[in-house]
Motif scaffolding. Structure first.
Motif, mmCIF file in Angstrom:
data_model
loop_
_atom_site.group_PDB
_atom_site.id
_atom_site.type_symbol
_atom_site.label_atom_id
_atom_site.label_comp_id
_atom_site.label_asym_id
_atom_site.label_seq_id
_atom_site.Cartn_x
_atom_site.Cartn_y
_atom_site.Cartn_z
ATOM 1 N N ASN A 299 50.111 53.430 93.670
ATOM 2 C CA ASN A 299 48.799 53.024 93.165
ATOM 3 C C ASN A 299 48.333 53.419 92.221
ATOM 4 O OD1 ASN A 299 48.899 51.198 95.875
ATOM 5 N ND2 ASN A 299 48.035 53.112 96.976
ATOM 6 N N ALA A 300 47.711 52.560 91.395
ATOM 7 C CA ALA A 300 46.863 53.104 90.393
ATOM 8 C C ALA A 300 45.385 52.757 90.660
ATOM 9 C CB ALA A 300 47.246 52.118 89.067
ATOM 10 N N TYR A 301 44.718 53.957 90.662
ATOM 11 C CA TYR A 301 43.316 53.936 90.994
ATOM 12 C C TYR A 301 42.443 53.869 89.757
ATOM 13 C CZ TYR A 301 45.166 55.516 95.513
ATOM 14 O OH TYR A 301 45.628 55.617 96.650
ATOM 15 N N MET A 302 41.688 52.693 89.391
ATOM 16 C CA MET A 302 41.127 52.529 88.339
ATOM 17 C C MET A 302 39.781 53.497 88.259
ATOM 18 S SD MET A 302 41.299 48.427 87.750
ATOM 19 C CE MET A 302 40.664 48.527 85.940
ATOM 20 N N ASN A 303 39.070 54.121 89.415
ATOM 21 C CA ASN A 303 37.937 54.628 89.500
ATOM 22 C C ASN A 303 38.014 56.147 89.900
ATOM 23 O OD1 ASN A 303 38.424 53.840 92.008
ATOM 24 N ND2 ASN A 303 36.209 53.321 92.152
ATOM 25 N N TRP A 304 39.410 56.602 90.005
ATOM 26 C CA TRP A 304 39.641 57.841 90.464
ATOM 27 C C TRP A 304 39.209 58.817 89.214
ATOM 28 C CZ3 TRP A 304 40.807 59.818 94.892
ATOM 29 C CH2 TRP A 304 41.293 61.245 95.166
ATOM 30 N N ARG A 305 39.494 58.711 88.090
ATOM 31 C CA ARG A 305 39.109 59.544 86.973
ATOM 32 C C ARG A 305 37.860 59.362 86.410
ATOM 33 N NH1 ARG A 305 44.218 61.768 84.522
ATOM 34 N NH2 ARG A 305 45.905 61.173 85.843
ATOM 35 N N THR A 306 37.205 58.242 86.694
ATOM 36 C CA THR A 306 35.961 57.949 86.077
ATOM 37 C C THR A 306 34.946 58.222 86.873
ATOM 38 O OG1 THR A 306 36.048 55.727 86.955
ATOM 39 C CG2 THR A 306 36.850 55.832 84.703
ATOM 40 N N ASN A 307 33.532 58.414 86.268
ATOM 41 C CA ASN A 307 32.428 58.874 86.945
ATOM 42 C C ASN A 307 31.392 57.861 86.851
ATOM 43 O OD1 ASN A 307 29.864 60.112 87.486
ATOM 44 N ND2 ASN A 307 30.885 62.175 87.200
ATOM 45 N N ARG A 308 30.695 57.406 87.987
ATOM 46 C CA ARG A 308 29.662 56.356 87.914
ATOM 47 C C ARG A 308 28.487 56.578 87.149
ATOM 48 N NH1 ARG A 308 27.704 54.175 93.626
ATOM 49 N NH2 ARG A 308 29.802 53.803 93.637
ATOM 50 N N PHE A 309 28.190 57.816 86.786
ATOM 51 C CA PHE A 309 27.002 58.530 86.084
ATOM 52 C C PHE A 309 27.343 59.162 84.824
ATOM 53 C CE2 PHE A 309 26.126 58.583 90.736
ATOM 54 C CZ PHE A 309 25.249 57.680 90.753
ATOM 55 N N ASP A 310 28.627 59.170 84.524
ATOM 56 C CA ASP A 310 28.841 59.686 82.996
ATOM 57 C C ASP A 310 29.602 58.892 82.150
ATOM 58 O OD1 ASP A 310 29.791 61.612 81.260
ATOM 59 O OD2 ASP A 310 30.103 63.214 82.348
ATOM 60 N N HIS A 311 29.114 58.011 81.266
ATOM 61 C CA HIS A 311 29.672 57.016 80.694
ATOM 62 C C HIS A 311 30.404 57.547 79.335
ATOM 63 C CE1 HIS A 311 27.259 54.186 83.184
ATOM 64 N NE2 HIS A 311 26.333 54.632 82.597
ATOM 65 N N ILE A 312 30.041 58.546 78.818
ATOM 66 C CA ILE A 312 30.855 59.165 77.695
ATOM 67 C C ILE A 312 32.312 59.849 78.183
ATOM 68 C CG2 ILE A 312 30.886 60.735 75.938
ATOM 69 C CD1 ILE A 312 27.849 60.878 75.824
ATOM 70 N N HIS A 313 32.245 60.426 79.431
ATOM 71 C CA HIS A 313 33.278 60.906 80.079
ATOM 72 C C HIS A 313 34.393 59.524 80.303
ATOM 73 C CE1 HIS A 313 35.893 62.559 83.331
ATOM 74 N NE2 HIS A 313 35.826 61.522 84.207
ATOM 75 N N ASN A 314 33.741 58.551 80.834
ATOM 76 C CA ASN A 314 34.454 57.302 80.933
ATOM 77 C C ASN A 314 35.234 56.695 79.825
ATOM 78 O OD1 ASN A 314 33.720 57.548 83.773
ATOM 79 N ND2 ASN A 314 32.151 56.073 83.666
ATOM 80 N N MET A 315 34.588 56.830 78.916
ATOM 81 C CA MET A 315 34.907 56.365 77.505
ATOM 82 C C MET A 315 36.285 57.418 77.119
ATOM 83 S SD MET A 315 31.858 55.159 75.033
ATOM 84 C CE MET A 315 32.989 54.525 73.697
#
Length: 220
Positions: A14-30
């Protein structure tokens, strides 16, 4: 056929698109997106180097370069946004695909935040590549205006429906994949280390600010 957005019983498939991302940290997500594009470019180059007897590199070089340049772009935008926050500025990042201007903006913000000579160490190899890339992309219009089309890896034609530089070139336009891999593995490290470093500083500052605010309100 099952839906593309669905689970496999083996989690390693599986590839989890929101495993490494954070709902509240947009710079981290970039940062996560940038890491993915850069990593994919390097992984594709490695695949070609392992076995290129079918000459797949001649096709895969286009997504390799697109992923590389997009990864660079997103890293620079994430770093700009991060540095603006560290400098208490309201700006985020330049809404542009122009790697030269994005690099210049990120370097300026880096110096504003840390004026030590070594603070720009992360940018040296990257600047060398961007300068070379823009020399390759350069076309001169009839009016003498110089144009640089970063979409060269996405389309064989420019926005004006003119052939890209590698189409009109009489000699072969070649990329040494061994050199590419060696060079951009280092560029990737430079960008990822600097971006991660800035994220850590911002996280620490935000945590300290939150603790101080919590302590202030608890004493009211």
């Amino acid at each position: 056929m099952k839906n593309i957005f669905s689970y496999n019983s083996d989690i390693d498939k599986n590839a989890y698109m929101n495993w490494r991302t954070n709902r509240f940290d947009h710079i981290h997500n970039m940062h996560v997106i940038a890491e993915g594009f850069m990593n994919s470019a390097i992984s594709l180059a490695q695949t070609c180097l392992k076995d290129n007897r079918d000459k797949k590199a001649d096709m895969l070089i286009f997504p390799i370069l697109f992923n590389l340049n997009h990864g660079i772009e997103v890293y620079l935008k994430a770093m700009c946004w991060n540095l603006n926050q560290l400098l208490n500025k309201t700006e985020t990042f330049e809404s542009s695909h122009n790697l030269k201007s994005l690099l210049a903006a990120t370097k300026k913000l880096t110096v504003d935040f840390d004026n030590r000579t070594e603070a720009l160490q992360w940018s040296l190899r990257l600047e060398k590549y961007i300068d070379e890339l823009y020399t390759k992309m350069e076309t001169v219009k009839d009016n003498g205006k110089k144009v640089y089309d970063i979409t060269f890896a996405r389309y064989s034609l420019t926005r004006d429906l003119e052939p890209q530089f590698y189409i009109t070139e009489l000699n072969n336009v070649v990329i040494d994949l061994e050199n590419f891999l060696q060079f951009f593995t280092e560029v990737y490290k430079d960008l990822d280390n600097m971006s991660s470093y800035l994220l850590d500083i911002l996280d620490q500052r935000n945590e300290l600010k939150s603790e101080m605010e919590s302590e202030y309100y608890s004493n009211l």
